[in-house]
Design a protein around this motif. Structure first.
Motif, PDB file in Angstrom:
ATOM      1  N   ARG A  16       0.832  -1.201   0.000  1.00 57.82           N
ATOM      2  CA  ARG A  16       0.000   0.000   0.000  1.00 57.82           C
ATOM      3  C   ARG A  16       0.873   1.259   0.000  1.00 57.82           C
ATOM      4  O   ARG A  16       0.492   2.281  -0.558  1.00 57.82           O
ATOM      5  CB  ARG A  16      -0.940  -0.002   1.211  1.00 57.82           C
ATOM      6  N   GLY A  19       1.968   1.439  -3.418  1.00 59.62           N
ATOM      7  CA  GLY A  19       0.782   1.814  -4.177  1.00 59.62           C
ATOM      8  C   GLY A  19       0.490   3.293  -4.073  1.00 59.62           C
ATOM      9  O   GLY A  19       0.097   3.942  -5.049  1.00 59.62           O
ATOM     10  N   LEU A  23       0.367   5.967  -6.994  1.00 56.43           N
ATOM     11  CA  LEU A  23      -0.800   6.826  -7.201  1.00 56.43           C
ATOM     12  C   LEU A  23      -0.406   8.295  -7.175  1.00 56.43           C
ATOM     13  O   LEU A  23      -0.929   9.104  -7.954  1.00 56.43           O
ATOM     14  CB  LEU A  23      -1.845   6.527  -6.139  1.00 56.43           C
ATOM     15  N   ASN A 166       3.009  -2.034  -8.401  1.00 50.35           N
ATOM     16  CA  ASN A 166       3.234  -0.619  -8.127  1.00 50.35           C
ATOM     17  C   ASN A 166       4.594  -0.167  -8.638  1.00 50.35           C
ATOM     18  O   ASN A 166       4.723   0.902  -9.255  1.00 50.35           O
ATOM     19  CB  ASN A 166       3.125  -0.371  -6.625  1.00 50.35           C
ATOM     20  N   SER A 262     -11.956   7.381  -8.100  1.00 51.23           N
ATOM     21  CA  SER A 262     -10.844   6.432  -8.128  1.00 51.23           C
ATOM     22  C   SER A 262      -9.759   6.792  -7.126  1.00 51.23           C
ATOM     23  O   SER A 262      -9.242   5.921  -6.426  1.00 51.23           O
ATOM     24  CB  SER A 262     -10.251   6.361  -9.542  1.00 51.23           C
ATOM     25  N   TYR A 263      -9.407   8.075  -7.041  1.00 51.38           N
ATOM     26  CA  TYR A 263      -8.388   8.483  -6.067  1.00 51.38           C
ATOM     27  C   TYR A 263      -8.875   8.224  -4.639  1.00 51.38           C
ATOM     28  O   TYR A 263      -8.136   7.707  -3.793  1.00 51.38           O
ATOM     29  CB  TYR A 263      -8.039   9.962  -6.229  1.00 51.38           C
ATOM     30  N   GLU A 265     -11.162   6.092  -3.692  1.00 47.10           N
ATOM     31  CA  GLU A 265     -11.298   4.656  -3.475  1.00 47.10           C
ATOM     32  C   GLU A 265      -9.941   4.013  -3.191  1.00 47.10           C
ATOM     33  O   GLU A 265      -9.833   3.119  -2.337  1.00 47.10           O
ATOM     34  CB  GLU A 265     -11.941   4.003  -4.699  1.00 47.10           C
ATOM     35  N   ARG A 266      -8.895   4.468  -3.860  1.00 46.67           N
ATOM     36  CA  ARG A 266      -7.567   3.897  -3.630  1.00 46.67           C
ATOM     37  C   ARG A 266      -7.099   4.184  -2.200  1.00 46.67           C
ATOM     38  O   ARG A 266      -6.489   3.329  -1.556  1.00 46.67           O
ATOM     39  CB  ARG A 266      -6.568   4.465  -4.642  1.00 46.67           C
ATOM     40  N   GLN A 269      -9.097   2.024   0.143  1.00 40.87           N
ATOM     41  CA  GLN A 269      -8.715   0.621   0.072  1.00 40.87           C
ATOM     42  C   GLN A 269      -7.429   0.321   0.839  1.00 40.87           C
ATOM     43  O   GLN A 269      -7.087  -0.849   1.035  1.00 40.87           O
ATOM     44  CB  GLN A 269      -8.537   0.194  -1.389  1.00 40.87           C
TER      45      GLN A 269
END
Length: 516
Positions: A16, A19, A23, A166, A262-263, A265-266, A269
């Motif tokens: 993460r 990730g 992101l 990633n 999307s941002y 939600e990432r 998550q």
């Protein structure tokens, strides 16, 4: 089991972190516009199919069957069964890939109808989807290897492997100038990462003599697997249908609408992967093994301890997402092409998603009550009922609230799902909360009260501190607030547990004794 849970959680946390770095790189290079929208839409199809056929449905059907074969028939029979499933899975994914490649425009049109009147954005989404969709084939086979390795007590490498995606995407973005745009670079990075992830687990599987080769399927052996797989697919499809509904409706928003979801939600998550999925990954094979061996009490103790730990670890994220969401997004992403307006839009969505966080991280552990006993039908029916409520609420809230309404409906659906799972499991005596769980829950409430005070009353001081650091103002403010909050939460939690007669050491020792 506690060691495995921490191992999975630790490597998942690392994934993460990488990730987030990926992101952040995406947000700086692509921003929240047409290219990022098309890229996130292109990711949605393979990711949704992966969640339906891979991580969700496949694990629910395969892990109990494979664990039972090991316990009752031996490693040779289990290996034969796994090889037969390997053959069927590979064939089905090749067929699915061929269908989607041929019909990609139709799939994208169904997924994002709001792009029909924006031909350039639609064409970009189609091209990127054709690049990313092969990732599904590799990652589905990856999930098969992960399930087999987990059943043999190998958790660390499967938990580490997602870091490769990633890192590969970041490497591709670093040379984005070689591609037509950054969306193409990131899409190729995703597909290449699937090859690397699968290759890593194939290497470990062969080292321990698992999944050595494809085998001709024999219907009697795989029949029970398919009987479990059918309901599991439907059950796993329901949350993905909700996600697809978000994508469909958000595609009708102006440019940036899909990206805001999307941002957010990432970020949302992050604790789900680190805590919720890690707990479910370790708990399902543990409960399956104990139940196959006739140890009902051990299975229930394992579940209660896992859910207690999940609540304590996830609660700080819930408080953060619902008290300082805009600061979180601004601190992490507001740079390059990602503006303050983008941060506020994504922050509002993050707060709405955050309301359902605690339900989401507990669903995998609650669902294990049924899946570990071979019952995939009950979770399926519950998921469908929650989906119906979720989609109906999305339709009602989309027009007045936009992306925030979609996220709110998702949170409501998650709580419906969790409440039904827990209620039915308790009624059937397939779940039991002991005194340690109750005390941990109470201590978590106390610690959350202190953490909320830090977030609410400390925000202005943190922003004042950050103002001295120019473009890093939001990041410094967020870091300062998070650091103080982490110490306050940990101290309050330990103190409240101690007041209830529970120490962190005794909690781990009792868990270890009962799960050994």
């Amino acid at each position: 089991m506690i060691r495995n849970l921490l191992s999975v959680g630790g490597f998942t946390l690392l994934s993460r972190v990488t990730g987030f770095l990926s992101l952040a790189m995406q947000s700086a290079i692509m921003g929240a516009g047409a290219v990022s929208d098309a890229f996130f839409i292109a990711q949605r199809l393979p990711n949704s199919f992966r969640a339906i056929f891979g991580e969700g449905a496949f694990n629910a059907a395969f892990v109990p069957s494979y664990s039972m074969a090991i316990e009752q028939e031996g490693d040779a029979a289990a290996e034969e069964f796994a090889g037969e499933v390997y053959t069927l899975l590979l064939a089905s994914q090749i067929i699915l890939l061929a269908i989607v490649w041929v019909l990609t425009p139709q799939f994208v049109s169904l997924l994002a109808p709001g792009l029909d009147d924006r031909p350039e954005k639609f064409a970009l989404a189609v091209n990127l989807t054709r690049i990313t969709f092969p990732y599904l084939l590799f990652i589905t086979l990856f999930v098969l290897h992960m399930g087999a390795l987990n059943a043999h007590g190998r958790f660390a490498l499967p938990a580490f492997a997602p870091n490769l995606m990633n890192l590969t995407v970041m490497a591709a973005l670093a040379v984005a100038f070689l591609f037509p745009n950054a969306g193409y670079a990131a899409s190729w990075g995703i597909t290449v990462s699937g090859v690397l992830e699968l290759g890593l687990l194939m290497w470990q599987a062969r080292r321990i003599g698992v999944l050595q080769r494809l085998r001709k399927p024999h219907w009697p052996r795989v029949r029970d697997f398919f009987i479990r797989l059918g309901p599991a697919i439907i059950g796993s499809a329901s949350p993905q249908i909700a996600v697809l509904a978000d994508t469909i409706l958000s595609s009708m928003l102006p440019d940036g609408g899909v990206s805001s979801i999307s941002y957010a939600e990432r970020l949302y998550q992050l604790p789900v992967g680190v805590i919720g999925i890690a707990a479910g990954t370790v708990l399902l094979p543990e409960m399956s093994r104990r139940l196959a061996a006739g140890d009902e009490a051990g299975a229930l103790h394992a579940q209660s301890r896992t859910m207690a730990l999940t609540v304590a670890l996830a609660a700080p994220f819930f408080i953060a997402f619902d008290t300082i969401p805009e600061l979180i997004v601004a601190g992490l992403f507001q740079r390059g092409k990602f503006s303050a307006a983008d941060a506020y839009a994504a922050g509002d969505v993050l707060a709405a998603y955050g309301a359902g966080l605690m339900a989401l991280v507990l669903i995998a552990s609650a669902r294990a009550s049924f899946q570990a006993r071979g019952d995939t039908r009950t979770p399926m029916l519950i998921a469908l009922a929650a989906l119906a409520a979720n989609v109906a609420l999305k339709i009602v809230l989309f027009r007045p609230l936009g992306a925030v309404g979609l996220a709110t409906a998702t949170s409501v659906g998650l709580w419906i799902n969790l409440a039904a799972l827990v209620g039915i499991a308790l009624a059937q005596q397939w779940m039991r909360f002991d005194a340690i769980f109750v005390k941990t829950l109470g201590a978590t409430f106390v610690a959350c009260a202190f953490l909320s005070a830090v977030a609410i009353f400390g925000r202005s001081s943190a922003l004042a501190l950050g103002a001295n650091f120019g473009v890093l103002a939001n990041l410094v403010a967020l870091t300062a607030l998070a650091t103080v909050g982490a110490f306050v939460y940990a101290g309050a939690l330990i103190g409240a547990l101690h007041a209830g007669g529970v120490t962190i050491r005794s909690l781990r020792q009792r868990a270890s004794n009962e799960l050994s």
